[in-house]
Write a protein that holds these residues in place. Structure first.
Motif, PDB file in Angstrom:
ATOM      1  N   ARG A 134      61.617  58.160  46.368  1.00 24.93           N
ATOM      2  CA  ARG A 134      60.283  57.573  46.277  1.00 24.93           C
ATOM      3  C   ARG A 134      59.251  58.662  46.565  1.00 24.93           C
ATOM      4  O   ARG A 134      59.522  59.571  47.362  1.00 24.93           O
ATOM      5  CB  ARG A 134      60.121  56.470  47.324  1.00 24.93           C
ATOM      6  N   ASP A 136      56.771  58.558  48.441  1.00 28.11           N
ATOM      7  CA  ASP A 136      56.414  58.628  49.862  1.00 28.11           C
ATOM      8  C   ASP A 136      57.627  58.875  50.762  1.00 28.11           C
ATOM      9  O   ASP A 136      57.509  58.844  51.983  1.00 28.11           O
ATOM     10  CB  ASP A 136      55.649  57.373  50.302  1.00 28.11           C
ATOM     11  N   ALA A 137      58.789  59.120  50.177  1.00 27.99           N
ATOM     12  CA  ALA A 137      59.976  59.477  50.967  1.00 27.99           C
ATOM     13  C   ALA A 137      60.099  61.013  50.963  1.00 27.99           C
ATOM     14  O   ALA A 137      60.829  61.584  50.156  1.00 27.99           O
ATOM     15  CB  ALA A 137      61.233  58.824  50.400  1.00 27.99           C
ATOM     16  N   ALA A 181      69.540  52.001  53.579  1.00 24.29           N
ATOM     17  CA  ALA A 181      68.559  53.092  53.610  1.00 24.29           C
ATOM     18  C   ALA A 181      68.064  53.425  52.202  1.00 24.29           C
ATOM     19  O   ALA A 181      66.921  53.827  52.015  1.00 24.29           O
ATOM     20  CB  ALA A 181      69.163  54.329  54.271  1.00 24.29           C
ATOM     21  N   GLY A 184      66.092  49.907  51.211  1.00 24.13           N
ATOM     22  CA  GLY A 184      65.179  49.364  52.203  1.00 24.13           C
ATOM     23  C   GLY A 184      65.605  47.989  52.665  1.00 24.13           C
ATOM     24  O   GLY A 184      66.279  47.268  51.930  1.00 24.13           O
ATOM     25  N   VAL A 185      65.237  47.617  53.880  1.00 23.26           N
ATOM     26  CA  VAL A 185      65.653  46.321  54.408  1.00 23.26           C
ATOM     27  C   VAL A 185      64.577  45.260  54.200  1.00 23.26           C
ATOM     28  O   VAL A 185      64.855  44.074  54.184  1.00 23.26           O
ATOM     29  CB  VAL A 185      66.008  46.392  55.919  1.00 23.26           C
ATOM     30  N   SER A 186      63.343  45.700  54.034  1.00 20.13           N
ATOM     31  CA  SER A 186      62.249  44.739  54.000  1.00 20.13           C
ATOM     32  C   SER A 186      62.113  44.068  52.640  1.00 20.13           C
ATOM     33  O   SER A 186      62.166  44.722  51.603  1.00 20.13           O
ATOM     34  CB  SER A 186      60.935  45.447  54.344  1.00 20.13           C
ATOM     35  N   ALA A 187      61.912  42.742  52.670  1.00 21.73           N
ATOM     36  CA  ALA A 187      61.704  42.006  51.428  1.00 21.73           C
ATOM     37  C   ALA A 187      60.282  42.198  50.926  1.00 21.73           C
ATOM     38  O   ALA A 187      59.975  41.917  49.773  1.00 21.73           O
ATOM     39  CB  ALA A 187      61.974  40.518  51.660  1.00 21.73           C
ATOM     40  N   GLU A 188      59.407  42.689  51.811  1.00 23.07           N
ATOM     41  CA  GLU A 188      57.988  42.713  51.474  1.00 23.07           C
ATOM     42  C   GLU A 188      57.563  43.984  50.758  1.00 23.07           C
ATOM     43  O   GLU A 188      56.420  44.103  50.332  1.00 23.07           O
ATOM     44  CB  GLU A 188      57.160  42.550  52.737  1.00 23.07           C
ATOM     45  N   VAL A 192      54.745  46.640  54.331  1.00 23.46           N
ATOM     46  CA  VAL A 192      55.122  46.538  55.743  1.00 23.46           C
ATOM     47  C   VAL A 192      55.082  47.862  56.510  1.00 23.46           C
ATOM     48  O   VAL A 192      54.493  47.944  57.573  1.00 23.46           O
ATOM     49  CB  VAL A 192      56.526  45.895  55.889  1.00 23.46           C
ATOM     50  N   PRO A 193      55.657  48.925  55.934  1.00 27.62           N
ATOM     51  CA  PRO A 193      55.768  50.152  56.725  1.00 27.62           C
ATOM     52  C   PRO A 193      54.433  50.733  57.144  1.00 27.62           C
ATOM     53  O   PRO A 193      54.353  51.424  58.134  1.00 27.62           O
ATOM     54  CB  PRO A 193      56.484  51.114  55.787  1.00 27.62           C
ATOM     55  N   GLN A 195      52.154  49.318  58.602  1.00 20.68           N
ATOM     56  CA  GLN A 195      51.925  48.868  59.984  1.00 20.68           C
ATOM     57  C   GLN A 195      52.748  49.703  60.959  1.00 20.68           C
ATOM     58  O   GLN A 195      52.346  49.987  62.066  1.00 20.68           O
ATOM     59  CB  GLN A 195      52.360  47.409  60.164  1.00 20.68           C
ATOM     60  N   THR A 196      53.946  50.093  60.491  1.00 14.75           N
ATOM     61  CA  THR A 196      54.856  50.836  61.343  1.00 14.75           C
ATOM     62  C   THR A 196      54.372  52.249  61.566  1.00 14.75           C
ATOM     63  O   THR A 196      54.443  52.788  62.644  1.00 14.75           O
ATOM     64  CB  THR A 196      56.243  50.921  60.679  1.00 14.75           C
ATOM     65  N   SER A 198      52.018  55.391  62.181  1.00 14.67           N
ATOM     66  CA  SER A 198      50.924  55.477  63.128  1.00 14.67           C
ATOM     67  C   SER A 198      50.168  56.753  62.835  1.00 14.67           C
ATOM     68  O   SER A 198      50.519  57.515  61.949  1.00 14.67           O
ATOM     69  CB  SER A 198      51.458  55.526  64.543  1.00 14.67           C
ATOM     70  N   GLN A 204      53.158  59.696  56.039  1.00  8.10           N
ATOM     71  CA  GLN A 204      53.721  58.473  55.468  1.00  8.10           C
ATOM     72  C   GLN A 204      52.808  57.791  54.475  1.00  8.10           C
ATOM     73  O   GLN A 204      53.252  57.147  53.554  1.00  8.10           O
ATOM     74  CB  GLN A 204      53.983  57.471  56.578  1.00  8.10           C
TER      75      GLN A 204
ATOM     76  N   ALA B 181      63.477  53.338  56.248  1.00  8.15           N
ATOM     77  CA  ALA B 181      64.482  52.275  56.272  1.00  8.15           C
ATOM     78  C   ALA B 181      63.913  50.959  55.751  1.00  8.15           C
ATOM     79  O   ALA B 181      64.631  50.155  55.155  1.00  8.15           O
ATOM     80  CB  ALA B 181      65.025  52.103  57.693  1.00  8.15           C
ATOM     81  N   LEU B 182      62.628  50.751  55.952  1.00  6.69           N
ATOM     82  CA  LEU B 182      62.024  49.501  55.484  1.00  6.69           C
ATOM     83  C   LEU B 182      61.894  49.470  53.969  1.00  6.69           C
ATOM     84  O   LEU B 182      62.218  48.467  53.335  1.00  6.69           O
ATOM     85  CB  LEU B 182      60.644  49.299  56.130  1.00  6.69           C
ATOM     86  N   GLY B 184      63.135  51.952  51.797  1.00  3.71           N
ATOM     87  CA  GLY B 184      64.203  52.627  51.067  1.00  3.71           C
ATOM     88  C   GLY B 184      63.758  54.004  50.616  1.00  3.71           C
ATOM     89  O   GLY B 184      62.568  54.249  50.430  1.00  3.71           O
TER      90      GLY B 184
END
Lengths: 206, 206
Positions: A134, A136-137, A181, A184-188, A192-193, A195-196, A198, A204, B181-182, B184
């Motif tokens: 990605r 942003d990865a 990984a 991703g685990v999030s359905a959204e 979401v990230p 918010q994670t 900072s 990010q 992780a969120l 992917g």
């Protein structure tokens, strides 16, 4: 040479289980079923044995790296297979486990991850450039993720060792974790990230 | 009580750095600047001190869990914040680091992760039911991921400790990893992991 190999093997098992401080030449000689004299003929001091065990563990690791790099696959695929192969080595090779532990416990000696993490970083740079990751990865972040996952596999292995042998293998477990990984685990999705993340990690949001 | 607290603090630092075998009452008394007599007045044996340090580390951990569970947030958000808070505790609380290490080195005593992993699993079950997780991100797998990430944070911390204090904090690093992780790391989406999954983990394809 056979005696020497048997000694390296016995020393690997002792260093793996009891660490540098917890291991003595007496203990190794007894584990190998040899006299202290036979041990010190090959390895005058514990330092010599620890150095040799670390070299052995690193050379087993580098050989695996070379085998893999000869295969035809995408860089991201190779990173995944590399971590699975490293985990398999951790699981099966006492010299690799000992090299990991000794690298941690003996300051000034080579950390095990130094042997392969630069390769992973190079592969991830290529994966990023070729659009496998990605946007942003970032390769630096994914390298950190790989370090965390590999440490996690080792920690799991050490918790598991000596207990129920029917436990899931660390390799199978890491495969499940890689699946998550990758997608991703999030359905959204990407919302979401944010918010994670900072202010400490502005990369990010790029 | 002050003496007792100072002793627990000194013992935490010693157990954290040198492990159970590498620590002696003599060493702790010298680190605390007390006589051996003063130490054994409070803690007759090393076993007593190690038990107390583990209890202290666990109670600090459980207090953090309670603080967090009082806040209003989604279950997935809470899992993330919980792992970040645990990492902050690892970074700042010697008793927590000592409890982690002693739990590993003293068979039969409580593993640190037993104190919080069931909470994580419960939260992830709720996150899955409420649609916060992808349908193929099963709570058991995400729990394994969380274990790997937390072990990774500890391993990073131990590598870093004693070296350059300007290194990135383990908390900041874990935030970067959670971001990945969120959402992917793969640009290709769900198609890639199918290759990664194997017959050992059929649950992934469900």
């Amino acid at each position: 040479m056979r005696t020497r190999q048997a000694l390296i093997r016995a020393a690997s098992e002792e260093f793996d289980l009891y660490g540098y401080d917890g291991t003595s030449l007496a203990r190794i000689s007894s584990a190998a079923g040899m006299s202290i004299g036979a041990v010190t003929f090959h390895f005058p001091t514990k330092v010599h044995l620890a150095d040799t065990v670390q070299e052995e563990g690193l050379s087993v690791t580098l050989a695996a790296l070379e085998r893999l790099s000869a295969e035809m696959m995408t860089p991201l695929r190779m990173v995944i297979d590399l971590t699975l192969e490293l985990t398999r080595l951790m699981e099966q090779e006492p010299s690799v486990r000992a090299a990991i532990r000794l690298g941690r416990e003996r300051p000034g000696t080579e950390a095990w991850s130094d042997a392969w993490l630069p390769t992973v970083r190079g592969l991830l740079d290529r994966a990023y450039e070729s659009g496998q990751l990605r946007t942003d990865a970032l390769p630096a972040d994914v390298t950190t993720l790989v370090e965390h996952l590999t440490s996690g596999a080792e920690a799991y292995l050490r918790r598991r060792m000596g207990s129920d042998p029917a436990f899931e293998s660390a390799v199978a477990q890491l495969k499940r974790v890689w699946h998550l990984a990758l997608v991703g685990v999030s359905a959204e999705g990407p919302a979401v990230p944010r918010q994670t993340g900072s202010s400490e990690s502005p990369a990010q949001t790029g």
